[in-house]
Write a protein that holds these residues in place. Structure first.
Motif, PDB file in Angstrom:
ATOM      1  N   TRP A  33       0.845  -1.206   0.000  1.00  0.00           N
ATOM      2  CA  TRP A  33       0.000   0.000   0.000  1.00  0.00           C
ATOM      3  C   TRP A  33       0.875   1.248   0.000  1.00  0.00           C
ATOM      4  N   THR A  34       1.948   1.210   0.789  1.00  0.00           N
ATOM      5  CA  THR A  34       2.854   2.357   0.865  1.00  0.00           C
ATOM      6  C   THR A  34       3.473   2.639  -0.498  1.00  0.00           C
ATOM      7  N   ARG A  35       3.958   1.605  -1.171  1.00  0.00           N
ATOM      8  CA  ARG A  35       4.547   1.790  -2.504  1.00  0.00           C
ATOM      9  C   ARG A  35       3.514   2.363  -3.475  1.00  0.00           C
ATOM     10  N   PHE A  36       2.300   1.850  -3.392  1.00  0.00           N
ATOM     11  CA  PHE A  36       1.236   2.331  -4.273  1.00  0.00           C
ATOM     12  C   PHE A  36       0.976   3.814  -4.033  1.00  0.00           C
ATOM     13  N   LEU A  37       0.938   4.227  -2.771  1.00  0.00           N
ATOM     14  CA  LEU A  37       0.686   5.634  -2.446  1.00  0.00           C
ATOM     15  C   LEU A  37       1.818   6.525  -2.960  1.00  0.00           C
ATOM     16  N   PHE A  38       3.037   6.062  -2.849  1.00  0.00           N
ATOM     17  CA  PHE A  38       4.169   6.844  -3.352  1.00  0.00           C
ATOM     18  C   PHE A  38       4.159   6.935  -4.877  1.00  0.00           C
ATOM     19  N   GLN A  39       3.846   5.834  -5.531  1.00  0.00           N
ATOM     20  CA  GLN A  39       4.006   5.754  -6.980  1.00  0.00           C
ATOM     21  C   GLN A  39       2.842   6.355  -7.769  1.00  0.00           C
ATOM     22  N   LYS A  40       1.645   6.333  -7.224  1.00  0.00           N
ATOM     23  CA  LYS A  40       0.452   6.623  -8.036  1.00  0.00           C
ATOM     24  C   LYS A  40      -0.225   7.957  -7.746  1.00  0.00           C
ATOM     25  N   ARG A  41       0.385   8.806  -6.925  1.00  0.00           N
ATOM     26  CA  ARG A  41      -0.288  10.066  -6.586  1.00  0.00           C
ATOM     27  C   ARG A  41      -0.631  10.876  -7.827  1.00  0.00           C
ATOM     28  N   HIS A  42       0.214  10.866  -8.840  1.00  0.00           N
ATOM     29  CA  HIS A  42      -0.016  11.695 -10.023  1.00  0.00           C
ATOM     30  C   HIS A  42      -0.398  10.869 -11.255  1.00  0.00           C
ATOM     31  N   ALA A  43      -0.871   9.653 -11.029  1.00  0.00           N
ATOM     32  CA  ALA A  43      -1.357   8.832 -12.137  1.00  0.00           C
ATOM     33  C   ALA A  43      -2.626   9.448 -12.720  1.00  0.00           C
TER      34      ALA A  43
END
Length: 212
Positions: A107-117
């Motif tokens: 979940w942490t990686r997803f939050l870091f990676q996808k904020r500007h998707a």
């Protein structure tokens, strides 16, 4: 005590299972390579059930992001507001942050990676509203300790930047798989650094019974 209808509770549970399955699929395959059929199989949900809750893979991905933020913010606010002392609150928030990351690395990686998707474009209002409430509630706790003379008077967003900024940087290293300082040591060092940055001179001298 208000009870939740059985059907409503089952629907909420199914929704959560779909979100968890989608996060697992996105982590293993990547967002682009994951299909709704993959998520259906992973969650053991029917096609109708998935599309009842989420109209598209993009909407589902956006909800994974928002749900992660909701979970993180709710736990942090509870942790902070339960603390009576300024020092206790600072250390408790640092510990909460790093333990949440430890418990939810995907979940942490997803939050870091996808904020500007691209799929996040439709969530701007929801995201802004959540952050506004989060900052306001944190600010009330900080203001109480400013008035008590234990915390310096700073803009609300600066408190959170000082408190969580270094934690975020440590988190980037942690979820990347690089060798990191053990979490107990990191909690102590980051908590100490934040406390020293935020406490007043009076607190430094031992006024209000706060420890240095």
């Amino acid at each position: 005590m208000k009870t939740v209808p059985k059907r409503q509770g089952k629907s909420a549970s199914r929704r959560k299972e779909i979100i968890q399955a989608a996060l697992a699929c996105f982590t293993e395959r990547g967002f682009t390579e994951t299909s709704m059929a993959d998520i259906r199989r992973r969650s053991n949900a029917s096609t109708g059930s998935i599309y009842h809750h989420f109209k598209s893979k993009e909407q589902l991905a956006a909800e994974i992001y928002l749900e992660g933020i909701r979970d993180y913010q709710a736990g942090l606010l509870t942790t902070l507001e339960d603390q009576e002392s300024a020092r206790g609150g600072i250390f408790a928030v640092v510990a909460y942050h790093l333990r949440w990351v430890e418990a939810h690395p995907d979940w942490t990686r997803f939050l870091f990676q996808k904020r500007h998707a691209e799929f996040m474009d439709s969530t701007d209002d929801d995201f802004a509203g959540m952050n506004t409430e989060f900052v306001q509630r944190c600010s009330r706790w900080f203001v109480r300790h400013v008035k008590a003379g234990t915390l310096r008077r700073l803009p609300p967003d600066v408190y959170l930047s000082v408190l969580l900024g270094p934690c975020m940087e440590f988190t980037r290293h942690y979820v990347s798989g690089r060798p990191c300082t053990p979490l107990d040591r990191a909690i102590h060092e980051l908590g100490t650094a934040a406390w020293r940055s935020l406490k007043t001179d009076a607190a430094r001298k031992g006024v209000n019974h706060e420890n240095s």
